[in-house]
Motif scaffolding. Structure first.
Motif, PDB file in Angstrom:
ATOM      1  N   LEU A  38      31.975  45.470  38.221  1.00 56.66           N
ATOM      2  CA  LEU A  38      33.170  45.599  38.681  1.00 56.66           C
ATOM      3  C   LEU A  38      33.898  46.562  38.234  1.00 56.66           C
ATOM      4  O   LEU A  38      34.161  47.096  37.179  1.00 56.66           O
ATOM      5  CB  LEU A  38      33.857  44.172  38.195  1.00 56.66           C
ATOM      6  N   LEU A  39      34.347  47.316  39.366  1.00 54.11           N
ATOM      7  CA  LEU A  39      34.908  48.631  39.251  1.00 54.11           C
ATOM      8  C   LEU A  39      36.558  48.186  39.354  1.00 54.11           C
ATOM      9  O   LEU A  39      36.759  47.350  40.014  1.00 54.11           O
ATOM     10  CB  LEU A  39      34.679  49.727  40.359  1.00 54.11           C
ATOM     11  N   GLU A  40      37.564  49.282  38.837  1.00 54.37           N
ATOM     12  CA  GLU A  40      38.791  48.996  38.557  1.00 54.37           C
ATOM     13  C   GLU A  40      39.312  49.027  40.270  1.00 54.37           C
ATOM     14  O   GLU A  40      39.117  49.748  40.985  1.00 54.37           O
ATOM     15  CB  GLU A  40      39.649  49.938  38.036  1.00 54.37           C
ATOM     16  N   HIS A  41      39.996  47.812  40.518  1.00 58.08           N
ATOM     17  CA  HIS A  41      40.485  47.668  41.618  1.00 58.08           C
ATOM     18  C   HIS A  41      39.569  47.273  42.793  1.00 58.08           C
ATOM     19  O   HIS A  41      39.573  47.444  43.800  1.00 58.08           O
ATOM     20  CB  HIS A  41      40.979  48.706  42.540  1.00 58.08           C
ATOM     21  N   GLY A  76      37.135  44.763  27.874  1.00 55.68           N
ATOM     22  CA  GLY A  76      38.509  44.101  28.588  1.00 55.68           C
ATOM     23  C   GLY A  76      38.490  43.744  30.081  1.00 55.68           C
ATOM     24  O   GLY A  76      37.307  43.750  30.575  1.00 55.68           O
ATOM     25  N   SER A  77      39.439  43.307  30.561  1.00 53.49           N
ATOM     26  CA  SER A  77      39.537  42.894  31.853  1.00 53.49           C
ATOM     27  C   SER A  77      39.427  43.810  32.660  1.00 53.49           C
ATOM     28  O   SER A  77      39.721  45.108  32.566  1.00 53.49           O
ATOM     29  CB  SER A  77      40.500  41.746  32.111  1.00 53.49           C
ATOM     30  N   VAL A  78      39.101  43.640  34.338  1.00 52.58           N
ATOM     31  CA  VAL A  78      38.996  44.660  35.043  1.00 52.58           C
ATOM     32  C   VAL A  78      40.014  43.930  36.173  1.00 52.58           C
ATOM     33  O   VAL A  78      39.897  42.861  36.761  1.00 52.58           O
ATOM     34  CB  VAL A  78      37.580  44.722  35.915  1.00 52.58           C
ATOM     35  N   ARG A  79      40.663  44.603  36.730  1.00 55.12           N
ATOM     36  CA  ARG A  79      41.778  44.419  37.799  1.00 55.12           C
ATOM     37  C   ARG A  79      41.448  44.427  39.170  1.00 55.12           C
ATOM     38  O   ARG A  79      40.749  45.477  39.457  1.00 55.12           O
ATOM     39  CB  ARG A  79      43.103  45.242  37.629  1.00 55.12           C
ATOM     40  N   SER A  80      41.335  43.483  39.662  1.00 56.20           N
ATOM     41  CA  SER A  80      40.853  43.408  41.344  1.00 56.20           C
ATOM     42  C   SER A  80      41.936  43.976  42.170  1.00 56.20           C
ATOM     43  O   SER A  80      43.144  44.360  41.737  1.00 56.20           O
ATOM     44  CB  SER A  80      40.631  42.067  41.813  1.00 56.20           C
ATOM     45  N   GLY A  83      45.317  42.231  42.314  1.00 56.92           N
ATOM     46  CA  GLY A  83      45.925  42.089  41.134  1.00 56.92           C
ATOM     47  C   GLY A  83      45.640  41.008  40.033  1.00 56.92           C
ATOM     48  O   GLY A  83      46.327  40.722  39.324  1.00 56.92           O
ATOM     49  N   ILE A  84      44.456  40.385  40.402  1.00 61.38           N
ATOM     50  CA  ILE A  84      43.944  39.435  39.516  1.00 61.38           C
ATOM     51  C   ILE A  84      43.035  39.918  38.515  1.00 61.38           C
ATOM     52  O   ILE A  84      42.085  40.675  39.061  1.00 61.38           O
ATOM     53  CB  ILE A  84      43.383  38.148  40.288  1.00 61.38           C
ATOM     54  N   ASP A  85      43.150  39.814  37.463  1.00 61.06           N
ATOM     55  CA  ASP A  85      42.201  40.421  36.340  1.00 61.06           C
ATOM     56  C   ASP A  85      41.028  39.314  36.121  1.00 61.06           C
ATOM     57  O   ASP A  85      41.366  38.111  35.883  1.00 61.06           O
ATOM     58  CB  ASP A  85      42.927  40.691  35.059  1.00 61.06           C
ATOM     59  N   ILE A  86      39.974  40.100  36.107  1.00 66.29           N
ATOM     60  CA  ILE A  86      38.626  39.345  35.750  1.00 66.29           C
ATOM     61  C   ILE A  86      38.069  39.930  34.395  1.00 66.29           C
ATOM     62  O   ILE A  86      38.005  41.226  34.194  1.00 66.29           O
ATOM     63  CB  ILE A  86      37.697  39.462  36.929  1.00 66.29           C
ATOM     64  N   MET A  87      37.739  38.983  33.700  1.00 72.05           N
ATOM     65  CA  MET A  87      37.106  39.342  32.163  1.00 72.05           C
ATOM     66  C   MET A  87      35.430  39.308  32.503  1.00 72.05           C
ATOM     67  O   MET A  87      35.103  38.243  32.363  1.00 72.05           O
ATOM     68  CB  MET A  87      37.554  38.184  31.184  1.00 72.05           C
ATOM     69  N   PRO A  88      35.075  40.497  32.520  1.00 76.52           N
ATOM     70  CA  PRO A  88      33.431  40.487  32.586  1.00 76.52           C
ATOM     71  C   PRO A  88      32.640  39.884  31.459  1.00 76.52           C
ATOM     72  O   PRO A  88      33.196  40.073  30.098  1.00 76.52           O
ATOM     73  CB  PRO A  88      33.117  41.837  33.015  1.00 76.52           C
ATOM     74  N   GLY A  89      31.533  39.414  31.604  1.00 70.91           N
ATOM     75  CA  GLY A  89      30.910  38.928  30.362  1.00 70.91           C
ATOM     76  C   GLY A  89      30.068  40.015  29.538  1.00 70.91           C
ATOM     77  O   GLY A  89      29.713  39.789  28.461  1.00 70.91           O
ATOM     78  N   LEU A  90      29.905  41.173  30.214  1.00 72.66           N
ATOM     79  CA  LEU A  90      29.238  42.214  29.589  1.00 72.66           C
ATOM     80  C   LEU A  90      29.801  43.826  30.015  1.00 72.66           C
ATOM     81  O   LEU A  90      30.827  43.744  30.859  1.00 72.66           O
ATOM     82  CB  LEU A  90      27.905  42.532  30.265  1.00 72.66           C
ATOM     83  N   THR A  91      29.493  44.641  29.194  1.00 71.97           N
ATOM     84  CA  THR A  91      30.085  46.150  29.162  1.00 71.97           C
ATOM     85  C   THR A  91      28.922  46.891  30.055  1.00 71.97           C
ATOM     86  O   THR A  91      27.519  46.393  29.881  1.00 71.97           O
ATOM     87  CB  THR A  91      30.417  46.837  28.094  1.00 71.97           C
ATOM     88  N   LEU A  92      28.880  47.937  30.442  1.00 69.54           N
ATOM     89  CA  LEU A  92      27.781  49.037  30.827  1.00 69.54           C
ATOM     90  C   LEU A  92      26.808  48.776  29.695  1.00 69.54           C
ATOM     91  O   LEU A  92      25.425  48.832  29.897  1.00 69.54           O
ATOM     92  CB  LEU A  92      28.297  50.258  31.310  1.00 69.54           C
ATOM     93  N   ALA A  93      27.149  49.102  28.542  1.00 66.45           N
ATOM     94  CA  ALA A  93      26.476  49.301  27.586  1.00 66.45           C
ATOM     95  C   ALA A  93      25.639  48.056  27.127  1.00 66.45           C
ATOM     96  O   ALA A  93      24.598  48.145  26.565  1.00 66.45           O
ATOM     97  CB  ALA A  93      27.033  49.594  26.273  1.00 66.45           C
ATOM     98  N   GLU A  94      25.986  46.840  27.506  1.00 66.99           N
ATOM     99  CA  GLU A  94      25.399  45.608  27.047  1.00 66.99           C
ATOM    100  C   GLU A  94      24.385  45.370  28.184  1.00 66.99           C
ATOM    101  O   GLU A  94      23.558  44.337  27.864  1.00 66.99           O
ATOM    102  CB  GLU A  94      26.283  44.774  26.751  1.00 66.99           C
ATOM    103  N   LEU A  95      24.536  45.749  29.298  1.00 64.69           N
ATOM    104  CA  LEU A  95      23.652  45.357  30.446  1.00 64.69           C
ATOM    105  C   LEU A  95      22.338  46.165  30.290  1.00 64.69           C
ATOM    106  O   LEU A  95      22.305  47.229  30.313  1.00 64.69           O
ATOM    107  CB  LEU A  95      24.406  45.804  31.751  1.00 64.69           C
TER     108      LEU A  95
END
Length: 345
Positions: A38-41, A76-80, A83-95
């Protein structure tokens, strides 16, 4: 005394009734891992449309077809885009792309199209390890930026097509709403995201599962409450079938309450009974009468599990001569009574 053997639905009808048949009809293949970056926006409608197909597939059996992951560039969360924030389960480093069957970059109208080195590295590793790569909206820009689109076609949202062509002139950009290859999948908008995922599903799990999911997601609910509370049509016949067979299936689907005789069907399509039987044997591996019965039982299952119509009403709506006959046929195929099926779902 041993119980009578349950009749098996033909393959073309089996997965449509999966919720009641999962104990006997589902292969126990290991679930495939699908990750959404998920990229910002990012486009929330595109993301949820694609995700919906996979979640719906998982509802069709106890063991899921897919394990689903969301991934952000940072903690942290990513804003769609809504304007709704989504909290991903992973970061790039963890995938770990080595564990993924499909990795999808989720773009959006306001996503900044610029190089992201950490994302490039992840996509390159994923490509090297045989992971399929996909994109939503303008996510294909980032696949191209990572250098993993050589030899592949893709699409992108029309607003970003000029920049894509200018930045990556050697790559083949399609104007189609979606492009699905074996190793690369791309969708240009929220409207085509679902179709992209269904095509990817066909590649891995076959036509039956994709059509079953499509049937569920395409079902329109009535605007006002009714005792049926379920769309009164089965999905359109497979476009790959011969036109004559599609016409017969449409006739059957339109006449479930008062089933047509083979003589009636033969007259309507100007084919002999023997010609009709050959069509069903060759393309559906079944007989016309059996397929017609399975269509009626599928309708009955929908009405029983999605609405509040009485057993008597379902019997009449699906063309059975009596509730006893209906219950007997239903039990033959589902291994349970209509009442039990309603309680189970």
């Amino acid at each position: 005394m041993t119980s009578p053997r349950r009749r098996d639905f033909t393959p073309s009808m089996k997965l449509r009734n999966q919720r009641l048949l999962q104990d006997v009809t589902c292969s126990r293949s290991a679930p495939l891992d699908v990750a959404f970056v998920l990229l910002e926006h990012f486009s929330l409608p595109a993301f949820t449309s694609g995700l919906d197909a996979l979640v719906t597939a998982n509802l069709l059996r106890d063991d899921p077809f897919y394990r689903l992951h969301t991934c952000g560039l940072n903690d942290g969360s990513v804003r769609s885009d809504l304007g709704i924030d989504i909290m991903p389960g992973l970061t790039l480093a963890e995938l770990d792309p080595a564990q993924c069957d499909l990795l999808i970059v989720c773009g959006g109208y306001r996503v900044m199209l610029e190089e992201i080195p950490r994302l490039n590295e992840l996509l390159r590793r994923a490509a090297q390890q045989g992971c399929r790569l996909g994109s939503l909206w303008n996510g294909s820009y980032f696949l191209a930026s990572a250098g993993v689109m050589e030899g592949h076609r893709c699409t992108i949202h029309p607003e970003n097509a000029a920049l894509f062509s200018e930045t990556f002139p050697a790559l083949e950009l399609s104007r189609a709403p979606l492009v699905v290859e074996e190793a690369r999948l791309s969708s240009a908008s929220a409207a085509s995201a679902l179709d992209m995922m269904l095509e990817g599903m066909r590649q891995r799990h076959g036509e039956d599962l994709a059509r079953s999911v499509e049937e569920i997601l395409a079902c329109e609910r009535p605007a006002t409450p009714s005792p049926w509370h379920v769309e009164q049509t089965l999905p359109a016949p497979d476009s790959h079938l011969p036109e004559a067979l599609r016409s017969i299936l449409e006739l059957m689907s339109s006449n479930l309450e008062e089933p047509l005789s083979m003589t009636d069907i033969s007259h309507c399509v100007s084919l002999s009974r023997r010609q009709i039987e050959r069509l069903f044997t060759r393309h559906l591996d079944t007989t016309p009468s059996r397929h017609y019965l399975e269509m009626r039982l599928t309708r009955a299952r929908q009405l029983l599990t999605q609405g509040n119509a009485s057993i008597t009403d379902v019997t009449v709506a699906c063309g059975f001569v009596s509730t006893t006959h209906f219950s007997h046929c239903f039990r033959d195929y589902f291994g349970m009574s209509p009442t039990r099926a309603r309680q189970r779902c």
